[in-house]
Write a protein that holds these residues in place. Structure first.
Motif, short mmCIF file in Angstrom:
data_model
loop_
_atom_site.label_atom_id
_atom_site.label_comp_id
_atom_site.label_asym_id
_atom_site.label_seq_id
_atom_site.Cartn_x
_atom_site.Cartn_y
_atom_site.Cartn_z
N TRP A 173 1.19 -1.51 -0.03
CA TRP A 173 -0.06 0.27 0.15
C TRP A 173 1.14 1.22 -0.17
O TRP A 173 0.57 2.10 0.46
N LYS A 174 2.13 0.61 -0.84
CA LYS A 174 2.70 1.66 -0.87
C LYS A 174 2.23 2.99 -1.51
O LYS A 174 2.61 4.33 -1.03
N HIS A 175 1.68 3.51 -2.93
CA HIS A 175 1.72 4.50 -3.03
C HIS A 175 0.40 4.28 -3.28
O HIS A 175 -0.85 5.15 -3.79
N TRP A 266 3.62 4.26 10.85
CA TRP A 266 3.86 4.66 10.10
C TRP A 266 5.39 3.43 9.47
O TRP A 266 5.98 3.90 8.30
N SER A 269 4.33 1.33 6.28
CA SER A 269 3.55 2.73 5.44
C SER A 269 3.79 1.76 3.93
O SER A 269 3.00 2.56 3.38
N ASP A 270 4.53 1.05 3.80
CA ASP A 270 5.01 0.41 3.07
C ASP A 270 3.65 -0.13 2.70
O ASP A 270 3.36 -1.01 1.48
N TYR A 279 -2.99 4.12 8.56
CA TYR A 279 -1.89 5.13 8.45
C TYR A 279 -2.05 5.80 6.76
O TYR A 279 -2.32 7.04 6.78
N LYS A 280 -2.15 4.74 6.42
CA LYS A 280 -2.52 5.20 4.42
C LYS A 280 -3.29 5.36 4.12
O LYS A 280 -3.66 6.20 3.23
N HIS A 283 -4.03 8.70 4.64
CA HIS A 283 -3.30 9.85 4.21
C HIS A 283 -3.48 9.53 2.65
O HIS A 283 -4.30 11.11 2.10
#
Length: 335
Positions: A173-175, A266, A269-270, A279-280, A283
């Motif tokens: 879930w990086k980008h 965090w 976060s990848d 967290y993501k 974002h």
């Protein structure tokens, strides 16, 4: 030794070009394909359905301006991915019902990358998207490649749910939300039992074997492992937690096991622990709202309620992840 998959990708593309329900986009209809791509993004990101074949130049410019970076035109896009028209089961004689594109390079451990998939609204619910993804998987497997991967944006809820129903595993879930079908990963299912969500995998000897169970402790997540999970191989062990986490998020259930876990969110976060997904998601949703887009989400922010744990700037990763890469129409809108 790093293996080059270039030749395998080219052969897989040729296999796809020979599939009766797929037709390669040639130079003459490349412009039409791009309009269908814009229609897909307008629906996924703006929540607006448009007829791609009825888009006027003025309407197209307006949509691209509102879409921002994701609506940008990319010159020579056909050099970087092979584009196909999707037809019904009768083959190429009838009009196309959708589009799909597969990149000319691999993702992850040498996987085919599906970079766009779109069906016209009237063609959805008939198995077209499932058939196309099965063809991509067969083409990859025939060339010895470890399946395929695609990315979907969290805010494209309908598409995300569809991919999970198809049994794709969550690998990143990086980008954006990275989902994959790989021969190394067995079939799985998630079921509810005693107010818990259980993730089970298919085993040839033992049937459906539970790996993880997610319940509640007050307003927090409780995540329990089974002995089978602790003994599982690397692929399953790595992606079972992230896959169950996305199912939890879609069900509106807690993703965080307490304030200490949230303060460290965090770090994942990848991919990895469910706190990283929470967290993501915050974002992803913040980016969408900042762009003026309406966000309809089942996820409850970790701060919901009077005991909101505050994630201070000093607790965050040194660099907050940037906006999602341009991933053209990766989500079929209502297959």
């Amino acid at each position: 030794m790093v293996r080059s998959w270039d030749a395998a990708v080219e052969r897989a593309q040729e296999r796809l070009a020979a599939v009766p329900r797929l037709r390669t986009v040639d130079g003459g209809d490349g412009r039409r394909f791009e309009l269908w791509d814009v229609a897909s993004r307008a629906e996924g990101e703006l929540g607006e359905r448009v007829d791609p074949d009825a888009l006027t130049p003025e309407a197209e410019r307006g949509l691209r301006e509102r879409l921002g970076e994701s609506g940008r035109e990319w010159p020579d896009g056909g050099l970087y991915r092979r584009r196909y028209w999707v037809h019904g089961p009768d083959g190429r004689d009838g009009p196309p019902v959708g589009t799909v594109a597969v990149d000319n390079w691999t993702r992850g451990p040498g996987q085919l990358a599906v970079s766009s998939l779109y069906l016209r609204p009237g063609a959805r619910g008939r198995g077209h998207a499932a058939a196309v993804l099965d063809e991509v998987y067969r083409a990859a497997a025939a060339e010895g490649m470890p399946g395929y991967r695609l990315d979907a944006h969290w805010t494209w809820q309908h598409a995300v749910r569809y991919y999970l129903r198809r049994g794709l595993w969550v690998v990143s879930w990086k980008h954006a939300l990275g989902l994959a079908r790989m021969p190394q990963l067995p079939s799985y299912r998630v079921r509810e039992e005693d107010d818990r969500l259980l993730l089970l995998v298919s085993d040839a000897r033992h049937g459906w074997v539970p790996l993880l169970a997610a319940g509640r402790e007050g307003r927090w997540l409780r995540l329990d492992e089974t002995a089978a999970y602790r003994q599982s191989d690397g692929w399953v062990h790595d992606f079972a937690r992230s896959t169950l986490a996305l199912h939890l998020a879609l069900a509106g259930r807690p993703l965080v096991r307490g304030p200490q876990w949230w303060a460290e969110a965090w770090r994942w976060s990848d991919t990895g622990e469910p706190e990283g997904l929470a967290y993501k998601i915050e974002h992803f949703e913040r980016l969408a709202r900042d762009a003026g887009r309406r966000v309809v989400s089942p996820h409850r922010p970790e701060g919901a309620g009077p005991e909101r744990p505050v994630l201070r700037d000093s607790d965050r990763a040194p660099q907050v992840p940037g906006p999602a890469d341009r991933l053209p129409s990766t989500a079929p809108q209502g297959p």
